[in-house]
Motif scaffolding. Structure first.
Motif, PDB file in Angstrom:
ATOM      1  N   GLU A  17       0.846  -1.191   0.000  1.00  0.00           N
ATOM      2  CA  GLU A  17       0.000   0.000   0.000  1.00  0.00           C
ATOM      3  C   GLU A  17       0.881   1.241   0.000  1.00  0.00           C
ATOM      4  OE1 GLU A  17      -3.223  -0.210   2.785  1.00  0.00           O
ATOM      5  OE2 GLU A  17      -3.420  -2.368   2.463  1.00  0.00           O
ATOM      6  N   PHE A  18       0.424   2.270  -0.714  1.00  0.00           N
ATOM      7  CA  PHE A  18       1.222   3.481  -0.914  1.00  0.00           C
ATOM      8  C   PHE A  18       0.512   4.706  -0.353  1.00  0.00           C
ATOM      9  CE2 PHE A  18       1.499   0.716  -4.748  1.00  0.00           C
ATOM     10  CZ  PHE A  18       2.710   0.123  -4.452  1.00  0.00           C
ATOM     11  N   ASP A  19       1.295   5.728  -0.022  1.00  0.00           N
ATOM     12  CA  ASP A  19       0.745   7.010   0.414  1.00  0.00           C
ATOM     13  C   ASP A  19       0.371   7.881  -0.778  1.00  0.00           C
ATOM     14  OD1 ASP A  19       1.092   6.395   3.104  1.00  0.00           O
ATOM     15  OD2 ASP A  19       3.126   7.204   3.130  1.00  0.00           O
ATOM     16  N   VAL A  20       0.680   7.396  -1.983  1.00  0.00           N
ATOM     17  CA  VAL A  20       0.397   8.128  -3.215  1.00  0.00           C
ATOM     18  C   VAL A  20      -0.458   7.247  -4.118  1.00  0.00           C
ATOM     19  CG1 VAL A  20       2.514   9.495  -3.101  1.00  0.00           C
ATOM     20  CG2 VAL A  20       2.525   7.304  -4.309  1.00  0.00           C
ATOM     21  N   ALA A  31       5.376   4.864  -7.761  1.00  0.00           N
ATOM     22  CA  ALA A  31       5.179   4.408  -6.377  1.00  0.00           C
ATOM     23  C   ALA A  31       6.048   3.185  -6.074  1.00  0.00           C
ATOM     24  CB  ALA A  31       3.712   4.088  -6.127  1.00  0.00           C
ATOM     25  N   LEU A  32       6.206   2.321  -7.054  1.00  0.00           N
ATOM     26  CA  LEU A  32       6.978   1.089  -6.881  1.00  0.00           C
ATOM     27  C   LEU A  32       8.454   1.251  -7.226  1.00  0.00           C
ATOM     28  CD1 LEU A  32       4.288  -1.232  -8.382  1.00  0.00           C
ATOM     29  CD2 LEU A  32       5.364  -1.623  -6.160  1.00  0.00           C
ATOM     30  N   ARG A  33       8.795   2.408  -7.807  1.00  0.00           N
ATOM     31  CA  ARG A  33      10.162   2.653  -8.293  1.00  0.00           C
ATOM     32  C   ARG A  33      10.608   1.543  -9.244  1.00  0.00           C
ATOM     33  NH1 ARG A  33      10.765   4.369  -2.672  1.00  0.00           N
ATOM     34  NH2 ARG A  33      10.936   6.623  -2.689  1.00  0.00           N
ATOM     35  N   THR A  34       9.773   1.308 -10.255  1.00  0.00           N
ATOM     36  CA  THR A  34      10.071   0.275 -11.244  1.00  0.00           C
ATOM     37  C   THR A  34       9.755   0.779 -12.639  1.00  0.00           C
ATOM     38  OG1 THR A  34       9.800  -2.092 -11.729  1.00  0.00           O
ATOM     39  CG2 THR A  34       7.790  -0.877 -11.218  1.00  0.00           C
ATOM     40  N   ALA A 123      -7.406  -1.270  -5.105  1.00  0.00           N
ATOM     41  CA  ALA A 123      -7.521   0.124  -4.664  1.00  0.00           C
ATOM     42  C   ALA A 123      -6.602   0.989  -5.522  1.00  0.00           C
ATOM     43  CB  ALA A 123      -7.141   0.248  -3.187  1.00  0.00           C
ATOM     44  N   PRO A 124      -6.840   2.303  -5.565  1.00  0.00           N
ATOM     45  CA  PRO A 124      -6.019   3.181  -6.391  1.00  0.00           C
ATOM     46  C   PRO A 124      -4.678   3.538  -5.754  1.00  0.00           C
ATOM     47  CG  PRO A 124      -7.746   4.443  -5.361  1.00  0.00           C
ATOM     48  CD  PRO A 124      -7.983   3.011  -4.990  1.00  0.00           C
TER      49      PRO A 124
END
Length: 154
Positions: A17-20, A31-34, A123-124
């Motif tokens: 889960e991300f804050d963005v 978000a995943l740095r990929t 989820a987004p």
């Protein structure tokens, strides 16, 4: 509901889960740095009786001729108001897990180029890391060749 679904495969703890937002290929890759190509984007389309989902690498586009040969029709994206009722997920979080009965999942061969890919997890602002084989096992999806690779798009 996605975590509950993934629990049956022992993968519920793998949801990141991300804050963005991760609602688009570009946002998910950031978000995943990929690489954006490793994002397993879910394309929601009308099927014969409801919808079908195509999972494809983030850097490809559907080849209309291949789609028509496979399904006997033109590819038509779901209208925004049909996304949640037909997929069980809101736009930006559509994923191939915890789907309503009858939704068919197809996995494009473009995903097989990578050791791991990242589909959304309902989820987004989340995703789950899976190998292409794990993705097939968890979704029950059928492998198809429906997309143009980046070099074919040039």
């Amino acid at each position: 509901k996605v975590k509950e679904y993934l629990k049956t495969f022992g993968r519920d703890g793998d949801v990141q889960e991300f804050d963005v937002s991760s609602a688009t290929v570009e946002l998910a890759a950031a978000a995943l740095r990929t690489d954006p190509a490793r994002i397993a984007k879910t394309i929601s389309l009308y099927g014969d009786d409801g919808c079908l989902l195509i999972l494809a690498a983030g850097d490809v586009k559907i080849d209309n001729a291949k789609f028509k040969a496979q399904f006997g029709r033109k590819a038509k994206m779901l209208a925004p108001e049909d996304v949640e009722p037909l997929t069980g997920h809101a736009p930006g979080g559509v994923c191939p897990f915890a789907l309503p009965e009858g939704v068919r999942v197809f996995l494009d061969e473009s995903l097989k180029r990578y050791d791991v890919v990242y589909p959304a997890a309902g989820a987004p602002n989340n995703a789950v890391q899976l190998t292409p084989d794990e993705l097939a096992a968890v979704t029950g999806g059928q492998w198809v060749d429906l997309c143009k690779l980046p070099e074919e798009l040039a």
